[in-house]
Design a protein around this motif. Structure first.
Motif, PDB file in Angstrom:
ATOM      1  N   THR A  82       0.846  -1.193   0.000  1.00 29.72           N
ATOM      2  CA  THR A  82       0.000   0.000   0.000  1.00 29.72           C
ATOM      3  C   THR A  82       0.881   1.242   0.000  1.00 29.72           C
ATOM      4  OG1 THR A  82      -0.117  -0.068   2.413  1.00 29.72           O
ATOM      5  CG2 THR A  82      -1.924  -1.082   1.219  1.00 29.72           C
ATOM      6  N   LYS A  83       0.378   2.284  -0.632  1.00 32.12           N
ATOM      7  CA  LYS A  83       1.110   3.542  -0.702  1.00 32.12           C
ATOM      8  C   LYS A  83       0.996   4.247   0.645  1.00 32.12           C
ATOM      9  CE  LYS A  83      -0.180   5.685  -4.273  1.00 32.12           C
ATOM     10  NZ  LYS A  83      -0.725   6.571  -5.283  1.00 32.12           N
ATOM     11  N   LYS A  84       2.117   4.668   1.213  1.00 32.02           N
ATOM     12  CA  LYS A  84       2.113   5.335   2.513  1.00 32.02           C
ATOM     13  C   LYS A  84       2.214   6.841   2.340  1.00 32.02           C
ATOM     14  CE  LYS A  84       4.314   5.223   7.020  1.00 32.02           C
ATOM     15  NZ  LYS A  84       3.102   5.409   7.746  1.00 32.02           N
ATOM     16  N   GLU A  85       3.254   7.281   1.717  1.00 30.84           N
ATOM     17  CA  GLU A  85       3.458   8.699   1.434  1.00 30.84           C
ATOM     18  C   GLU A  85       4.339   8.798   0.195  1.00 30.84           C
ATOM     19  OE1 GLU A  85       6.861   9.962   4.501  1.00 30.84           O
ATOM     20  OE2 GLU A  85       5.017   9.301   5.475  1.00 30.84           O
ATOM     21  N   ASN A  90       4.225   0.798   2.008  1.00 34.21           N
ATOM     22  CA  ASN A  90       4.173  -0.126   3.136  1.00 34.21           C
ATOM     23  C   ASN A  90       3.968  -1.529   2.574  1.00 34.21           C
ATOM     24  OD1 ASN A  90       4.026  -1.078   5.759  1.00 34.21           O
ATOM     25  ND2 ASN A  90       1.801  -0.817   5.837  1.00 34.21           N
ATOM     26  N   HIS A 108       8.487  -0.597   5.653  1.00 33.02           N
ATOM     27  CA  HIS A 108       8.329   0.509   4.710  1.00 33.02           C
ATOM     28  C   HIS A 108       9.509   0.444   3.748  1.00 33.02           C
ATOM     29  CE1 HIS A 108       5.208   2.022   7.267  1.00 33.02           C
ATOM     30  NE2 HIS A 108       6.048   2.196   8.280  1.00 33.02           N
TER      31      HIS A 108
END
Length: 123
Positions: A82-85, A90, A108
């Motif tokens: 999943t995209k974190k920033e 992640n 991460h």
């Protein structure tokens, strides 16, 4: 049969009990070794599956959200990305052996520097 004091029977029982205690100690030691061997084999299998999962997930690392399951002869690897920033994703990897033991890691990954950050693992 002269001069019998009755020491043979208690001595025989004492030697018999000593032999039983020694056999019990050896049997206990053998069982512990077998358990350790089994646990070590499962541990190294989990580590190998986790390494394969990390390598596979890093090869496919990009900004998209993905969930995939890999079936291998020794177990299954499932990972979720999943995209974190900005520039960081992640990745969560779960390995399950044939015997049912699970091992999970979450980290991460910085796509710009190609570096793993914040590694967490648990069973």
């Amino acid at each position: 049969m002269k001069n019998e004091d009755g020491h043979i029977f208690p001595m025989t029982i004492g030697i018999f009990l000593l032999c039983i205690m020694i056999l019990t100690a050896y049997a206990s030691s053998y069982i512990q070794e077998q358990r350790f061997r089994h646990d070590a084999k499962e541990f190294y299998l989990q580590e190998t599956l986790m390494l394969a999962g990390v390598q596979y997930s890093l090869k496919k690392a990009d900004y998209s959200d993905t969930q995939e399951i890999l079936e291998l002869p020794n177990g299954t690897i499932s990972y979720k990305r999943t995209k974190k920033e900005k520039g960081i994703v992640n990745i969560s990897i779960t390995c399950k052996t044939i015997k049912g033991t699970e091992y999970t890691a979450n980290f991460h990954y910085d796509l710009n520097n190609q570096q793993i950050m914040n590694w967490n693992e648990y069973s």
